[in-house]
Design a protein around this motif. Sequence first.
Motif, PDB file in Angstrom:
ATOM      1  N   MET A  78       0.971  -1.269  -0.005  1.00 25.94           N
ATOM      2  CA  MET A  78      -0.246  -0.031   0.136  1.00 25.94           C
ATOM      3  C   MET A  78       0.896   1.260   0.174  1.00 25.94           C
ATOM      4  O   MET A  78       1.915   1.439   0.745  1.00 25.94           O
ATOM      5  N   ARG A  79       0.455   2.102  -0.897  1.00 30.36           N
ATOM      6  CA  ARG A  79       1.288   3.330  -0.735  1.00 30.36           C
ATOM      7  C   ARG A  79       0.370   4.616  -0.375  1.00 30.36           C
ATOM      8  O   ARG A  79      -0.686   4.450  -0.247  1.00 30.36           O
ATOM      9  N   ALA A  80       1.095   5.609   0.100  1.00 30.00           N
ATOM     10  CA  ALA A  80       0.589   7.097   0.438  1.00 30.00           C
ATOM     11  C   ALA A  80      -0.324   7.411  -0.487  1.00 30.00           C
ATOM     12  O   ALA A  80      -0.138   7.557  -1.849  1.00 30.00           O
ATOM     13  N   GLY A  81      -1.538   7.819  -0.151  1.00 31.43           N
ATOM     14  CA  GLY A  81      -2.739   8.260  -1.314  1.00 31.43           C
ATOM     15  C   GLY A  81      -3.506   7.189  -1.473  1.00 31.43           C
ATOM     16  O   GLY A  81      -4.864   7.479  -1.957  1.00 31.43           O
ATOM     17  N   ASP A  82      -3.208   5.790  -1.193  1.00 32.09           N
ATOM     18  CA  ASP A  82      -4.060   4.720  -1.590  1.00 32.09           C
ATOM     19  C   ASP A  82      -5.388   4.919  -0.892  1.00 32.09           C
ATOM     20  O   ASP A  82      -5.221   5.159   0.529  1.00 32.09           O
ATOM     21  N   CYS A  83      -6.598   4.399  -1.257  1.00 26.87           N
ATOM     22  CA  CYS A  83      -7.974   4.387  -0.584  1.00 26.87           C
ATOM     23  C   CYS A  83      -7.863   3.044   0.837  1.00 26.87           C
ATOM     24  O   CYS A  83      -7.497   2.019   0.060  1.00 26.87           O
ATOM     25  N   LEU A  84      -7.860   3.355   1.781  1.00 28.49           N
ATOM     26  CA  LEU A  84      -7.904   2.263   2.815  1.00 28.49           C
ATOM     27  C   LEU A  84      -9.317   1.659   2.953  1.00 28.49           C
ATOM     28  O   LEU A  84      -9.351   0.349   3.207  1.00 28.49           O
ATOM     29  N   GLY A  85     -10.259   2.402   2.820  1.00 29.44           N
ATOM     30  CA  GLY A  85     -11.648   1.811   3.071  1.00 29.44           C
ATOM     31  C   GLY A  85     -12.491   3.219   2.857  1.00 29.44           C
ATOM     32  O   GLY A  85     -12.027   4.122   2.555  1.00 29.44           O
ATOM     33  N   GLU A  86     -13.812   2.828   3.040  1.00 28.60           N
ATOM     34  CA  GLU A  86     -14.890   3.896   3.225  1.00 28.60           C
ATOM     35  C   GLU A  86     -15.541   3.903   4.463  1.00 28.60           C
ATOM     36  O   GLU A  86     -15.842   2.884   4.851  1.00 28.60           O
ATOM     37  N   MET A  87     -16.252   5.007   4.739  1.00 27.94           N
ATOM     38  CA  MET A  87     -16.992   5.251   6.066  1.00 27.94           C
ATOM     39  C   MET A  87     -18.357   4.647   5.729  1.00 27.94           C
ATOM     40  O   MET A  87     -19.060   4.949   4.889  1.00 27.94           O
ATOM     41  N   GLY A  88     -18.757   3.762   6.539  1.00 28.98           N
ATOM     42  CA  GLY A  88     -19.896   3.174   6.284  1.00 28.98           C
ATOM     43  C   GLY A  88     -21.020   3.848   7.323  1.00 28.98           C
ATOM     44  O   GLY A  88     -20.727   4.547   8.343  1.00 28.98           O
TER      45      GLY A  88
END
Length: 506
Positions: A1-11
């Motif tokens: 994983m790199r800086a700026g990648d999406c980790l997840g979304e707020m549910g």
Amino acid sequence: MRAGDCLGEMGAAPINGDWPPHLHFQIIIDPLGLDTDFPGVAAPALRAVMRSLSPDPNLLLRLPPACFPAMGRTKAATLRERQQRIGYNLSISYRQPLKIVRGLGVYLYDDAGRPYLDCVNNVAHVGHCHPHVVEAGQRQMAVLNTNTRYLHDSMIEYAERLTATLPPQLSVCFFVNSGSEANDLALRLARAATGAFDMITLDVAYHGHTQALIEVSPYKHDGPGGRGRPPFVQKVMMPDPYRGPYYGYSSASGRAYAAHVQTALDAIHAQGRGVAGFIAESLMGCGGQLVFPDDFLFEAFEVVRAAGGICIADEVQTGFGRVGTHYWGFETQSAIPDIVTMGKPAGNGHPLAAVVTTPEVARKFANGMEYFNTFGGNPVSCAIGMAVLDVIEQEQLQANALDVGDYLMARLRELMSVQPIIGDVRGLGLYIGVELVLDRETQAPAGEHASYIANRMRELGVLISTDGPFHNVLKIKPPIVFSRANADHLVDNLALVLGEDAVQVG
Ligand SMILES: Cc1ncc(COP(=O)(O)O)c(C=O)c1O
């Protein structure tokens, strides 16, 4: 994983276990096979092990310090500063001081988030931070707070509601800010009404911190730093049904103790003076959570009145339904005072106190000198005072004090049957004392054991304290929202501590 990648979304809350949407970012070095059940929070005691499994995520995130709430002083720093900047003779409870940062209901929370069951705070009468009381104060604070030289309905309404709980002749109120102010004013009223100065008080009594009250508080003037009893104060033996010369709660015992009040009156008369009054709590706190034998106060008041004196009931600790069977402690003694003082629970933590007296005494006090009190009776205090009365009534807390108090005393007496260190369990409602002795025959007080027990209970998350002339009485007077489950928690922990080697006697 790199800086700026999406980790997840707020549910939304429903897919987030019904928690409000938030980001929970936790590094887990070893999931211990727990998968998604790995704990996201832990008790303070597990902090070290949790940190070893879940190190500070900011090591990766590198968010600036401004993103985090200020941590405040460490407990050690608070203690150090307090020792330097705050009056030196203000003691701190427990060998390991507590830094308490929040209260709710019967619980206090320390700076690490640990809850403590509060079994001793009789100020937070209807529970710490009761929302109805908090809201009443906030609402009135946003509208007006001023002194009482303007007309305002809240003071009148509060006076009406307070006096409705008292015998009809106690109908004139003075509002003040602390129990000490209330008792100090009560002494002035008694002295103005009689033209005399001498007072009668009970041994070991405490009525407040002003000079005039130290004079009628043997707990202070006979204690460390005290200068003893002044010549215009007579001290009467505490009516102690357990330790005193007249044993038990019978009316005969009450009358025998009251006869000592007559002896005190005789001593005043022998010096050619009259008596201003007699001041007594309706149940004694510093004396060791004492319940008086039947009719003691009734008889004592009769004797004092016959000599022209004024009778003051200090209800600072005992009032507002705590004793369960009655709203006021003096009612349990069939006694009617000329002046009643109240404080601690009146504002549930807000500084509100009162003196209530008869029109006759109030008229004699109005001798030309104005009585003015900048803060006493202000609209915010009165709004809070009325909210406390609402909660006592709406949540039927007087009945709760009786039910839970009886239950708790029954459980404590069961414990007494197997623990020889318990010499006596006494109380009314949620005003309870457990007297500890080294030997039931000699009644030798177990003061050091009591201190050990209070400190151990604190370690177990239960707050009690000690009282009495020998510091050997465990004092229990929780907020009166205390439940039977709370009582069980208290007694179960006490049973545990009483099983420890350090408190074995006999
Ligand atoms: C019986 C009694 N009267 C009066 C006072 C004094 O009240 P305050 O500390 O609010 O001045 C106390 C305080 O502990 C008390 O216990």
